[in-house]
Motif scaffolding. Structure first.
Motif, PDB file in Angstrom:
ATOM      1  N   VAL A 149       0.882  -1.146   0.126  1.00  0.00           N
ATOM      2  CA  VAL A 149       0.168  -0.083  -0.007  1.00  0.00           C
ATOM      3  C   VAL A 149       0.823   1.318  -0.125  1.00  0.00           C
ATOM      4  O   VAL A 149       0.594   2.244  -0.728  1.00  0.00           O
ATOM      5  CB  VAL A 149      -1.047   0.018   1.240  1.00  0.00           C
ATOM      6  N   LEU A 150       1.832   1.022   0.735  1.00  0.00           N
ATOM      7  CA  LEU A 150       2.915   2.656   0.840  1.00  0.00           C
ATOM      8  C   LEU A 150       3.460   2.774  -0.400  1.00  0.00           C
ATOM      9  O   LEU A 150       3.642   3.748  -1.000  1.00  0.00           O
ATOM     10  CB  LEU A 150       3.797   2.153   1.977  1.00  0.00           C
ATOM     11  N   ASP A 151       4.029   1.611  -1.302  1.00  0.00           N
ATOM     12  CA  ASP A 151       4.451   1.657  -2.531  1.00  0.00           C
ATOM     13  C   ASP A 151       3.466   2.280  -3.465  1.00  0.00           C
ATOM     14  O   ASP A 151       3.996   3.188  -4.410  1.00  0.00           O
ATOM     15  CB  ASP A 151       5.110   0.329  -2.966  1.00  0.00           C
TER      16      ASP A 151
ATOM     17  N   LEU B  47      -7.108   3.941  -0.904  1.00  0.00           N
ATOM     18  CA  LEU B  47      -7.116   3.364   0.687  1.00  0.00           C
ATOM     19  C   LEU B  47      -8.329   2.623   0.880  1.00  0.00           C
ATOM     20  O   LEU B  47      -8.406   1.912   1.776  1.00  0.00           O
ATOM     21  CB  LEU B  47      -6.781   4.638   1.206  1.00  0.00           C
ATOM     22  N   ASP B  48      -9.436   3.438   0.504  1.00  0.00           N
ATOM     23  CA  ASP B  48     -10.977   2.918   0.913  1.00  0.00           C
ATOM     24  C   ASP B  48     -11.074   1.498   0.447  1.00  0.00           C
ATOM     25  O   ASP B  48     -11.566   0.595   1.370  1.00  0.00           O
ATOM     26  CB  ASP B  48     -11.985   3.919   0.297  1.00  0.00           C
ATOM     27  N   GLY B  49     -10.788   1.140  -0.642  1.00  0.00           N
ATOM     28  CA  GLY B  49     -10.601  -0.214  -1.129  1.00  0.00           C
ATOM     29  C   GLY B  49     -10.040  -1.307  -0.247  1.00  0.00           C
ATOM     30  O   GLY B  49     -10.610  -2.266   0.082  1.00  0.00           O
ATOM     31  N   TYR B  50      -8.769  -0.774   0.028  1.00  0.00           N
ATOM     32  CA  TYR B  50      -7.816  -1.612   0.920  1.00  0.00           C
ATOM     33  C   TYR B  50      -8.542  -1.623   2.394  1.00  0.00           C
ATOM     34  O   TYR B  50      -8.674  -2.877   2.959  1.00  0.00           O
ATOM     35  CB  TYR B  50      -6.512  -1.253   1.155  1.00  0.00           C
ATOM     36  N   LEU B  51      -8.884  -0.723   2.799  1.00  0.00           N
ATOM     37  CA  LEU B  51      -9.635  -0.731   4.226  1.00  0.00           C
ATOM     38  C   LEU B  51     -10.848  -1.638   4.134  1.00  0.00           C
ATOM     39  O   LEU B  51     -10.702  -2.431   5.304  1.00  0.00           O
ATOM     40  CB  LEU B  51     -10.050   0.664   4.698  1.00  0.00           C
ATOM     41  N   SER B  52     -11.632  -1.526   3.338  1.00  0.00           N
ATOM     42  CA  SER B  52     -12.988  -2.458   3.364  1.00  0.00           C
ATOM     43  C   SER B  52     -12.718  -3.778   2.993  1.00  0.00           C
ATOM     44  O   SER B  52     -13.233  -4.750   3.422  1.00  0.00           O
ATOM     45  CB  SER B  52     -13.712  -2.010   2.279  1.00  0.00           C
ATOM     46  N   LYS B  53     -11.667  -4.038   2.103  1.00  0.00           N
ATOM     47  CA  LYS B  53     -11.163  -5.454   1.806  1.00  0.00           C
ATOM     48  C   LYS B  53     -10.476  -6.200   2.928  1.00  0.00           C
ATOM     49  O   LYS B  53     -10.746  -7.363   3.021  1.00  0.00           O
ATOM     50  CB  LYS B  53      -9.990  -5.381   0.550  1.00  0.00           C
ATOM     51  N   TYR B  54      -9.463  -5.499   3.667  1.00  0.00           N
ATOM     52  CA  TYR B  54      -8.815  -6.178   4.652  1.00  0.00           C
ATOM     53  C   TYR B  54      -9.278  -6.025   6.195  1.00  0.00           C
ATOM     54  O   TYR B  54      -8.692  -6.196   6.920  1.00  0.00           O
ATOM     55  CB  TYR B  54      -7.485  -5.719   4.487  1.00  0.00           C
ATOM     56  N   GLN B  55     -10.599  -5.712   6.334  1.00  0.00           N
ATOM     57  CA  GLN B  55     -11.185  -5.530   7.584  1.00  0.00           C
ATOM     58  C   GLN B  55     -11.278  -6.904   8.234  1.00  0.00           C
ATOM     59  O   GLN B  55     -10.902  -7.119   9.400  1.00  0.00           O
ATOM     60  CB  GLN B  55     -12.706  -5.066   7.505  1.00  0.00           C
ATOM     61  N   ASN B  56     -11.348  -8.131   7.505  1.00  0.00           N
ATOM     62  CA  ASN B  56     -11.520  -9.484   7.904  1.00  0.00           C
ATOM     63  C   ASN B  56      -9.798  -9.918   7.979  1.00  0.00           C
ATOM     64  O   ASN B  56      -9.157  -9.757   6.780  1.00  0.00           O
ATOM     65  CB  ASN B  56     -12.192 -10.370   7.153  1.00  0.00           C
ATOM     66  N   PRO B  57      -9.486 -10.141   9.304  1.00  0.00           N
ATOM     67  CA  PRO B  57      -7.956 -10.577   9.173  1.00  0.00           C
ATOM     68  C   PRO B  57      -7.624 -11.818   8.434  1.00  0.00           C
ATOM     69  O   PRO B  57      -6.542 -11.960   7.968  1.00  0.00           O
ATOM     70  CB  PRO B  57      -7.747 -10.905  10.673  1.00  0.00           C
TER      71      PRO B  57
END
Length: 108
Positions: free
Chosen positions: A7-9, A33-43
């Motif tokens: 994500v940082l890259d 970022l919103d897509g990553y946050l919603s996608k990775y809410q589940n560990p």
């Protein structure tokens, strides 16, 4: 941790480094970022090791349940074997008794 670097890259490629010190959420647009946050809410989705561990835990539960049902079936089979042995002994005793009873009488 790999995801954070990824994500940082991506952020570094999309947003100029000159905007970082003075930037704010209002001035810097990083829509992924919103897509990553919603996608990775589940560990499980975020970390492959967590996903593998969860799958192993589920498999272990299924295996324990299967072993319990096998043990129950084994106990039931043992009960059937012992009942069939008793039935076999009773049928032999019945046969011997019937033979003795029939030996005294002749059929005309």
């Amino acid at each position: 941790y790999f995801l954070a670097w990824q994500v940082l890259d991506e952020f570094a490629r999309q947003v100029s480094k000159m905007d970082w010190p003075s930037g704010s959420p209002a001035t810097i647009s990083y829509s992924a970022l919103d897509g990553y946050l919603s996608k990775y809410q589940n560990p499980r989705d975020a970390d492959p090791m967590t996903r593998v561990q969860a799958e192993l835990d589920e498999t272990k539960i299924i295996l324990h349940n299967t072993m319990e049902s096998l043990l129950e079936r084994g106990e039931k089979l043992d009960d059937l074997v012992s009942k069939s042995e008793v039935l076999g002994a009773q049928s032999k005793a019945f046969y011997k008794t019937a033979r003795k009873q029939n030996s005294c009488c002749e059929i005309m």
